[in-house]
Design an enzyme around this catalytic site. Structure first.
Site, PDB file in Angstrom:
ATOM      1  N   ASP A  69     -12.412 -10.007  -0.688  1.00  0.00           N
ATOM      2  CA  ASP A  69     -13.701 -10.054  -0.020  1.00  0.00           C
ATOM      3  C   ASP A  69     -14.620  -9.065  -0.732  1.00  0.00           C
ATOM      4  O   ASP A  69     -14.157  -8.089  -1.319  1.00  0.00           O
ATOM      5  CB  ASP A  69     -13.615  -9.792   1.489  1.00  0.00           C
ATOM      6  CG  ASP A  69     -12.853  -8.544   1.880  1.00  0.00           C
ATOM      7  OD1 ASP A  69     -12.403  -8.457   3.033  1.00  0.00           O
ATOM      8  OD2 ASP A  69     -12.691  -7.624   1.023  1.00  0.00           O
ATOM      9  N   ASN A  89       2.034  -5.141  -3.214  1.00  0.00           N
ATOM     10  CA  ASN A  89       0.623  -5.442  -2.909  1.00  0.00           C
ATOM     11  C   ASN A  89      -0.130  -4.142  -2.629  1.00  0.00           C
ATOM     12  O   ASN A  89       0.390  -3.262  -1.927  1.00  0.00           O
ATOM     13  CB  ASN A  89       0.604  -6.342  -1.656  1.00  0.00           C
ATOM     14  CG  ASN A  89      -0.761  -6.957  -1.366  1.00  0.00           C
ATOM     15  OD1 ASN A  89      -1.347  -7.588  -2.243  1.00  0.00           O
ATOM     16  ND2 ASN A  89      -1.250  -6.794  -0.151  1.00  0.00           N
ATOM     17  N   GLU A 118       0.796  -1.234   0.000  1.00  0.00           N
ATOM     18  CA  GLU A 118       0.000   0.000   0.000  1.00  0.00           C
ATOM     19  C   GLU A 118       0.830   1.287   0.000  1.00  0.00           C
ATOM     20  O   GLU A 118       0.548   2.218   0.746  1.00  0.00           O
ATOM     21  CB  GLU A 118      -0.959   0.012   1.203  1.00  0.00           C
ATOM     22  CG  GLU A 118      -1.920  -1.156   1.192  1.00  0.00           C
ATOM     23  CD  GLU A 118      -2.921  -1.126   2.345  1.00  0.00           C
ATOM     24  OE1 GLU A 118      -2.822  -0.241   3.218  1.00  0.00           O
ATOM     25  OE2 GLU A 118      -3.802  -1.999   2.372  1.00  0.00           O
ATOM     26  N   GLU A 177      -6.374 -10.558  -1.203  1.00  0.00           N
ATOM     27  CA  GLU A 177      -7.162 -10.328   0.011  1.00  0.00           C
ATOM     28  C   GLU A 177      -8.641 -10.208  -0.331  1.00  0.00           C
ATOM     29  O   GLU A 177      -9.358  -9.323   0.148  1.00  0.00           O
ATOM     30  CB  GLU A 177      -6.704  -9.037   0.717  1.00  0.00           C
ATOM     31  CG  GLU A 177      -5.234  -9.018   1.043  1.00  0.00           C
ATOM     32  CD  GLU A 177      -4.780  -7.755   1.786  1.00  0.00           C
ATOM     33  OE1 GLU A 177      -3.564  -7.532   1.864  1.00  0.00           O
ATOM     34  OE2 GLU A 177      -5.647  -7.003   2.262  1.00  0.00           O
ATOM     35  N   HIS A 199     -10.472  -5.877  -2.282  1.00  0.00           N
ATOM     36  CA  HIS A 199     -11.524  -5.617  -1.286  1.00  0.00           C
ATOM     37  C   HIS A 199     -12.620  -4.854  -2.018  1.00  0.00           C
ATOM     38  O   HIS A 199     -12.514  -3.645  -2.219  1.00  0.00           O
ATOM     39  CB  HIS A 199     -10.976  -4.773  -0.130  1.00  0.00           C
ATOM     40  CG  HIS A 199      -9.940  -5.484   0.681  1.00  0.00           C
ATOM     41  ND1 HIS A 199     -10.224  -6.624   1.404  1.00  0.00           N
ATOM     42  CD2 HIS A 199      -8.628  -5.233   0.884  1.00  0.00           C
ATOM     43  CE1 HIS A 199      -9.127  -7.036   2.035  1.00  0.00           C
ATOM     44  NE2 HIS A 199      -8.140  -6.225   1.723  1.00  0.00           N
TER      45      HIS A 199
HETATM   46  C1  XIL Z   1      -6.492  -6.095   8.159  1.00  0.00           C
HETATM   47  C2  XIL Z   1      -6.834  -7.249   9.070  1.00  0.00           C
HETATM   48  O1  XIL Z   1      -7.738  -8.090   8.423  1.00  0.00           O
HETATM   49  C3  XIL Z   1      -7.423  -6.745  10.349  1.00  0.00           C
HETATM   50  O2  XIL Z   1      -7.567  -7.811  11.268  1.00  0.00           O
HETATM   51  C4  XIL Z   1      -6.533  -5.668  10.959  1.00  0.00           C
HETATM   52  O3  XIL Z   1      -7.177  -5.131  12.086  1.00  0.00           O
HETATM   53  C5  XIL Z   1      -6.265  -4.572   9.956  1.00  0.00           C
HETATM   54  O4  XIL Z   1      -5.696  -5.145   8.795  1.00  0.00           O
HETATM   55  N1  XIL Z   1      -4.987  -4.420   3.583  1.00  0.00           N
HETATM   56  C6  XIL Z   1      -4.033  -5.280   4.062  1.00  0.00           C
HETATM   57  C7  XIL Z   1      -4.349  -6.184   5.201  1.00  0.00           C
HETATM   58  O5  XIL Z   1      -2.957  -5.381   3.467  1.00  0.00           O
HETATM   59  O6  XIL Z   1      -3.236  -6.448   5.986  1.00  0.00           O
HETATM   60  C8  XIL Z   1      -5.443  -5.623   6.055  1.00  0.00           C
HETATM   61  O7  XIL Z   1      -5.785  -6.594   7.043  1.00  0.00           O
HETATM   62  C9  XIL Z   1      -6.626  -5.258   5.195  1.00  0.00           C
HETATM   63  C10 XIL Z   1      -6.275  -4.208   4.178  1.00  0.00           C
END
Ligand code: XIL
Length: 690
Positions: free
Chosen positions: A275, A208, A165, A273, A245
C-alpha cells in the site's frame, strides 16, 4: 571515444553516404511475441506466471461490492488478521479456525490461491505467549502452534509467512527484542522454519518484513545475511516477503536491486502487503515494475481492496476508492503488469495510454513486448553545460568527456575522461543535485591505483553477485578496476584486462579504426561486453554471470554498417524497466559533421537489433530534436550515459522521462582534438507518454 580523430576532415566524406543501407546483423525480428492483454489484475499477472493478491478481512465478506471486486480482480488471498496467533490460539492449546476457514474455504471454492500469514510474530500475539519465560516451554508452544495451524491448511497454502518482522528498525541490523528472541535466542527463526518444513513440505516458507526494500538499509542487510546463512547451511527457506508499506514516494530507488539480490541467493521474492500513501500512479507502477523485472518475483499482494478497507484508510493508499471504483493507480498497475487500461474513477493523468507517434510516418512495425515499451520518436530539452573541467596544478585539463553515471545512496556518481595535451585519464565526482554538479570536487584517478597513462571512456556499475563496483574503461585493451565503495576514489584496484589481446574478429575488421568504448551489461545468465572500432562495427563478447569478469569469448559482430560514420562509437546498451526490451544507442556522425545518437531495440542482449529512432531525420538524440532553453551551447550530442533506474549490472533504465548525460562543446571550437572544450550537459525527454 577515440583520442586521435579530428572532426573537420570527415564532413565531405559523410555527405551522400547516409542514405546507404544500414546492415544490422543478422536480421530485424525482435523475437519476443506480443502478449495478449487481460483486463483484470489477476489475469494479467498470470500471463507472466505471477499472482496478484489482496488481503481479505472475514468481516467484510458480506459486502457485495467488496466480494465483487475480490473475485473479479484477485487470484491470491491473504487473511488480513485471521491466521494470526491471537485469533488462531487465543489461549494455550485451544485453537479457533472459524474466521480463517471462512476466507480459506471461500478462496478455494473460487480457485484463488492462499497465502498464510503468519505463524511467529511478536505482534497480535496473545499475552499467555508473551509472558512465557522458560525456553523449553516456549519452544514447545511455538512448535505446537506452527504444527497445528499449518496442518489445518496443509496443501492449500502456496506460501507461508513463517516468521514475521523479526528484525529491528534502525541501524543495528540485528533481531528486535521479542519473547521469541529474548527467551529462545536468535535461533528461534531457524527452529520455526525447520518445524514448518516438516509439517507442510509443499508450502513455500517465507521470511516477511517491512522496511527491507532499500538495499542500503541496515535492516535489509540483516535479513540478507540471515537468508544467505540459511541457504549456505541448508536451513529450509524458499521466499522473502517484502511488505512494501510505502510513503507517498513509493519504493526506494534500489528496490529492484534488493529484489534481485535476494533472488540471487536462491529464494523467491514476493511483494506481500503493498500500500502507498495517496496511491500515486507512478509509485505503484515503479513497485510493480520492480517485481516484473525480477524473474523470481512471483507475485504481488495489496493490503486491502478499497481505501476504506485499509489499515491506513486516512492515507487513501489502495487501488479502489471507497465506492469500489478503480483509481488511476489501478490502471498504472494493470498497464505495468502488461494489460489494457480501463476507465477509472478520475482522470488518469499519470497513467500511460498507448504511445502515439507525434508526427511523421511510423518508423515501421515494432513488437511492443508490453505497454512500457519505448516510443519511436524522441524530443529533448537540454540543460546548459553542468560540468566543466577543473584543472589543478598537475592536471591541465581542456575537456571533460565520455561520462558514466549512477545514482546511489542519494547521490549521482559521475566518472568521465579528462583530456589534455598529454593525453587521457579519468576523473570522479559526486553530488546530490544537478544544481551542485559544477561545484563538486574533481578526484583525478591517475593518483589512485588506476594509475597514469591512457585510460578513457569509463562505465560504472555495481556487480551485485560479487557486491563490488566495476569501472570498465579503455587502455588500448578493455580494462576494469573494482572498488567495494563507489564513493571512495582511492578504493579502485589497478587495471586488469578482460582479454589477453584484441580478439581476432576485431583485428580482421578494424581497418584504420580504433578499438574503443567498452560496455558491459548482464542479464540473469550472461554478461556481454560490447565495443566499437570506429570502422562501422559493434562487437559483442560473452561470458556467464558466474565467470564474470573472466571468460569473455565468442566475440561476434553485433551490428555493422558500410558507412562507418553511421555506426561509429560510444555504444550504450540498457534494459528497459517493465518490458522485455533492450535499448542500444550508438553514436554517429551526421551529414553536418556533428555527433548524434541512433537507437535500436531487441528482445535479447544477444539478439538482432531493430531500428527504433535510427536516422538523421528521426534520431534518438541530435541537435535537431533537442531544445536549448538556456542557449544552444553545442551542436554535438556526443558520448554519454542514460540516467539509470538502478545501479547494478543489469543497467536498467526507466521507460519514462528519459534523461541522458552527454558531452557537448562550443560549435565554434576547433583545432587539436585533445584540446577541444568538451563539457557535460543533461538531456531530459519532453515527449514521454507515461
Ligand atoms: C495489520 C492489519 O491490516 C490490521 O487490520 C491490524 O489491526 C494490524 O495488522 N505488517 C503485517 C500485517 O505483517 O499483518 C499488518 O496487518 C500490517 C503490518
Amino acid at each position: 571515444m577515440n583520442p586521435l580523430k579530428r572532426l573537420g576532415c570527415r564532413r565531405a566524406s559523410v555527405l551522400g553516404l547516409l542514405a546507404a543501407t544500414v546492415l544490422m546483423t543478422p536480421g530485424t525480428a525482435t523475437g519476443a511475441p506480443d502478449t495478449a492483454k487481460a483486463s483484470t489484475l489477476g489475469a494479467q499477472a498470470a500471463q507472466s506466471g505471477r499472482y496478484f493478491g489482496t488481503a481479505v478481512a472475514a468481516g467484510r465478506l458480506g459486502d457485495g461490492t467488496y466480494t465483487g471486486i475480490l473475485d473479479r480482480e484477485f487470484n491470491s488471498v491473504t487473511p488480513e488478521n485471521e491466521m494470526k496467533w491471537d485469533t488462531t490460539e487465543p489461549s494455550r492449546g485451544s485453537f479457533n479456525f472459524g474466521p480463517a476457514d471462512q476466507i480459506a474455504n471461500r478462496a478455494q471454492a473460487r480457485g484463488q490461491r492462499l497465502r498464510g500469514h503468519t505463524l511467529v510474530w511478536h505482534s497480535q500475539l496473545p499475552g499467555w505467549v508473551s509472558s512465557i519465560r522458560d525456553a523449553n516451554t516456549l519452544s514447545g508452544v511455538m512448535n505446537n502452534h506452527i504444527t497445528t495451524v499449518m496442518n489445518r491448511y496443509k496443501g492449500r497454502i502456496h506460501s507461508w509467512d513463517v516468521v514475521n518482522e523479526a528484525f529491528a528498525d534502525g541501524t543495528s541490523g540485528q533481531l528486535r527484542s521479542s519473547v521469541f528472541r529474548d527467551v529462545l535466542g536468535t535461533g528461534f527463526i531457524e527452529q520455526a522454519f525447520r518445524t514448518a518444513r516438516t509439517v507442510d513440505p509443499a508450502a513455500k516458507l517465507c521470511y516477511n518484513d517491512y522496511n527491507i526494500e532499500d538495499w542500503n538499509a541496515a535492516k535489509t542487510q540483516g535479513v540478507y545475511r540471515l537468508v544467505r546463512d540459511f541457504k549456505a547451511r541448508g536451513v529450509p527457506i524458499d521466499c522473502v516477503g517484502f511488505q512494501a508499506h510505502f510513503g507517498t514516494g513509493g519504493p526506494p530507488a534500489s528496490f529492484q536491486s534488493t529484489l534481485s539480490n535476494f533472488a540471487a541467493l536462491g529464494v523467491d521474492v514476493q511483494i506481500t502487503e503493498l500500500d502507498i500513501a495517496q496511491a500515486s500512479s507512478t509509485a505503484y507502477a515503479n513497485t510493480v515494475r520492480a517485481c516484473m523485472d525480477v524473474a523470481r518475483c512471483t507475485g504481488i499482494t495489496v493490503w486491502g481492496i478499497r481505501d476504506s478497507d485499509s489499515w491506513r484508510a486516512s492515507e487513501n493508499p489502495l487501488l479502489f476508492d471507497r465506492n469500489g471504483a478503480k483509481k488511476p493507480a489501478y490502471n498504472a498497475v494493470l498497464t505495468t503488469l502488461g494489460g489494457t487500461p480501463t476507465a477509472t474513477s478520475s482522470t488518469p493523468t499519470a497513467t500511460r495510454s498507448t504511445p502515439t507517434a507525434t508526427s511523421g510516418t511510423p518508423s515501421g512495425p515494432r513488437n511492443a513486448t508490453n505497454a512500457a515499451a519505448l516510443p519511436s520518436r524522441y524530443s529533448w530539452s537540454s540543460s546548459g553545460p553542468l560540468i566543466a573541467p577543473k584543472p589543478d596544478a598537475t592536471h591541465n585539463i581542456a575537456g571533460i568527456k565520455d561520462p558514466t553515471v549512477v545514482q546511489y545512496n542519494g547521490k549521482y556518481h559521475v566518472f568521465a575522461s579528462v583530456a589534455s595535451s598529454s593525453g587521457y585519464n579519468l576523473v570522479y565526482l559526486n553530488f546530490s543535485d544537478w544544481s551542485q554538479a559544477n561545484s563538486a570536487t574533481h578526484h583525478y584517478l591517475d593518483r589512485t591505483a588506476i594509475g597514469s597513462g591512457y585510460r578513457a571512456a569509463p562505465q560504472v556499475f555495481y556487480y551485485a553477485p560479487q557486491r563490488l563496483w566495476y569501472l570498465v574503461y579503455q587502455t588500448g585493451n578493455a580494462s576494469y578496476s573494482t572498488n567495494p565503495d563507489i564513493s571512495n576514489p582511492n578504493g579502485w584496484s589497478a587495471p586488469r584486462n578482460f582479454y589477453a589481446s584484441m580478439p581476432d574478429i576485431i583485428r580482421q575488421n578494424i581497418g584504420n579504426g580504433y578499438w574503443v568504448d567498452m560496455w558491459v551489461i548482464c542479464d540473469s545468465t550472461n554478461c556481454y561486453l560490447f565495443s566499437s572500432d570506429d570502422n562501422g562495427h559493434l562487437y559483442r563478447s560473452q561470458t556467464t554471470v558466474g565467470q564474470f569478469p573472466n571468460g569473455f569469448t565468442n566475440t561476434v559482430i553485433a551490428a555493422q554498417d558500410s558507412n562507418k560514420y553511421a555506426l561509429f562509437e560510444a555504444s550504450n546498451v540498457y534494459k528497459v524497466q517493465g518490458s522485455n526490451e533492450y535499448l542500444l544507442l550508438v553514436e554517429a556522425i551526421g551529414s553536418d559533421g556533428r555527433r548524434y545518437f541512433r537507437s535500436w531495440t531487441s528482445g535479447s542482449l544477444a539478439g538482432s537489433w531493430t531500428p527504433l529512432a535510427a536516422s538523421e531525420s528521426n534520431p534518438f538524440a541530435r541537435a535537431s530534436n533537442v531544445s536549448f532553453p538556456s542557449g544552444a551551447w553545442t551542436r554535438d550530442i556526443s558520448h554519454g550515459e542514460m540516467i539509470r533506474a538502478g545501479y547494478d549490472q543489469t543497467l536498467t533504465i526507466p521507460a519514462c522521462r528519459l534523461q541522458y548525460l552527454y558531452q557537448g562543446m562550443n560549435p565554434n571550437a576547433g583545432g587539436d582534438y585533445n584540446l577541444l572544450p568538451w563539457r557535460l550537459g543533461l538531456l531530459t525527454q519532453t515527449n514521454s507518454t507515461c
